[in-house]
Scaffold this motif. Structure first.
Motif, PDB file in Angstrom:
ATOM      1  N   SER A   1     -27.497 -22.128 -21.812  1.00  0.00           N
ATOM      2  CA  SER A   1     -27.873 -22.611 -23.131  1.00  0.00           C
ATOM      3  C   SER A   1     -28.986 -21.690 -23.616  1.00  0.00           C
ATOM      4  O   SER A   1     -30.016 -21.551 -22.962  1.00  0.00           O
TER       5      SER A   1
ATOM      6  N   GLU B   1     -31.477 -38.734 -20.904  1.00  0.00           N
ATOM      7  CA  GLU B   1     -31.606 -38.641 -19.455  1.00  0.00           C
ATOM      8  C   GLU B   1     -31.927 -39.985 -18.832  1.00  0.00           C
ATOM      9  O   GLU B   1     -31.987 -40.098 -17.617  1.00  0.00           O
TER      10      GLU B   1
ATOM     11  N   GLU C   1     -28.771 -22.627 -31.408  1.00  0.00           N
ATOM     12  CA  GLU C   1     -28.526 -22.892 -29.992  1.00  0.00           C
ATOM     13  C   GLU C   1     -27.083 -22.533 -29.707  1.00  0.00           C
ATOM     14  O   GLU C   1     -26.174 -22.967 -30.415  1.00  0.00           O
TER      15      GLU C   1
ATOM     16  N   THR D   1     -27.679 -15.559 -11.543  1.00  0.00           N
ATOM     17  CA  THR D   1     -28.594 -16.651 -11.883  1.00  0.00           C
ATOM     18  C   THR D   1     -30.062 -16.222 -11.767  1.00  0.00           C
ATOM     19  O   THR D   1     -30.891 -16.658 -12.568  1.00  0.00           O
TER      20      THR D   1
ATOM     21  N   ARG E   1     -32.474 -16.463 -15.088  1.00  0.00           N
ATOM     22  CA  ARG E   1     -33.726 -17.235 -15.090  1.00  0.00           C
ATOM     23  C   ARG E   1     -34.865 -16.467 -15.762  1.00  0.00           C
ATOM     24  O   ARG E   1     -35.805 -17.067 -16.268  1.00  0.00           O
TER      25      ARG E   1
ATOM     26  N   VAL F   1     -32.621 -21.687 -21.843  1.00  0.00           N
ATOM     27  CA  VAL F   1     -33.337 -22.928 -21.560  1.00  0.00           C
ATOM     28  C   VAL F   1     -32.606 -23.830 -20.571  1.00  0.00           C
ATOM     29  O   VAL F   1     -33.171 -24.820 -20.103  1.00  0.00           O
ATOM     30  N   GLU F   2     -31.357 -23.471 -20.248  1.00  0.00           N
ATOM     31  CA  GLU F   2     -30.610 -24.266 -19.271  1.00  0.00           C
ATOM     32  C   GLU F   2     -29.554 -23.396 -18.619  1.00  0.00           C
ATOM     33  O   GLU F   2     -28.919 -22.575 -19.279  1.00  0.00           O
TER      34      GLU F   2
ATOM     35  N   SER G   1     -28.163 -37.100 -26.186  1.00  0.00           N
ATOM     36  CA  SER G   1     -28.961 -36.381 -25.197  1.00  0.00           C
ATOM     37  C   SER G   1     -29.918 -37.388 -24.602  1.00  0.00           C
ATOM     38  O   SER G   1     -30.999 -37.627 -25.123  1.00  0.00           O
TER      39      SER G   1
ATOM     40  N   SER H   1     -24.129 -22.089 -26.575  1.00  0.00           N
ATOM     41  CA  SER H   1     -23.708 -22.339 -25.208  1.00  0.00           C
ATOM     42  C   SER H   1     -22.794 -21.183 -24.803  1.00  0.00           C
ATOM     43  O   SER H   1     -21.791 -20.923 -25.468  1.00  0.00           O
TER      44      SER H   1
ATOM     45  N   GLN I   1     -26.294 -24.012 -15.919  1.00  0.00           N
ATOM     46  CA  GLN I   1     -25.464 -24.959 -15.164  1.00  0.00           C
ATOM     47  C   GLN I   1     -24.378 -24.184 -14.443  1.00  0.00           C
ATOM     48  O   GLN I   1     -23.868 -23.188 -14.964  1.00  0.00           O
TER      49      GLN I   1
END
Length: 151
Positions: free
Chosen positions: A108, A147, A65, A84, A88, A94-95, A145, A67, A97
């Motif tokens: 990410s 939420e 992984e 963006t 996508r 997977v992320e 991690s 960043s 921001q």
């Protein structure tokens, strides 16, 4: 906006979203009808956005992984939207921001190994539009991690 009953329902629901409405009502000490009505109201208000499965990527063989902190070329007013939209479309991202400051976007990216990451980086990441600068940070460990909210 939320009263004690809402908080109780949310606390149990976020702890175990697989509870049946009857089990959730029992734990929250409300009637089944009250539970159903309140959950529906919380969904309609956007407080409860979704119930989803959280997949452990490592269990599926994704060992890498990374960043990526990306600064965009701000001379193009559509840079952010175009970047963006293209990001996508990269399945291994997977992320996404966005930030205010020197770094505009963080991606990410997951991969099965370093060879696959290099392939993704060269063929999918570096071809994204409007990149002015990019910094890669190798993910070593996820310390926290969570939420879940402290309700």
């Amino acid at each position: 906006m939320l009263d004690d009953t809402d908080r109780r329902l949310l606390r149990y629901y976020q702890d175990d979203p697989t509870l049946t409405p009857g089990e959730l009502a029992e734990r929250a000490r409300v009637t089944h009808a009250t539970c159903a009505r309140r959950l529906e109201r919380l969904r309609e208000a956007g407080v409860i956005r979704a119930t989803r499965a959280v997949i452990n990527w490592r269990a599926l063989g994704y060992e890498v992984e990374v960043s990526l902190r990306i600064t965009l070329d701000k001379t193009n007013p559509r840079a952010f939207d175009e970047f963006t939209a293209a990001a996508r479309d990269v399945p291994e991202v997977v992320e996404i921001q966005s930030f205010l400051g020197r770094v505009d976007v963080r991606l990410s990216v997951i991969a099965r190994d370093m060879a696959q990451y290099q392939q993704i980086y060269r063929s999918a990441i570096l071809t994204l539009p409007h990149i002015a600068d990019i910094e890669a940070l190798m993910h070593v460990a996820r310390i926290k991690s969570d939420e879940a909210l402290p309700l």
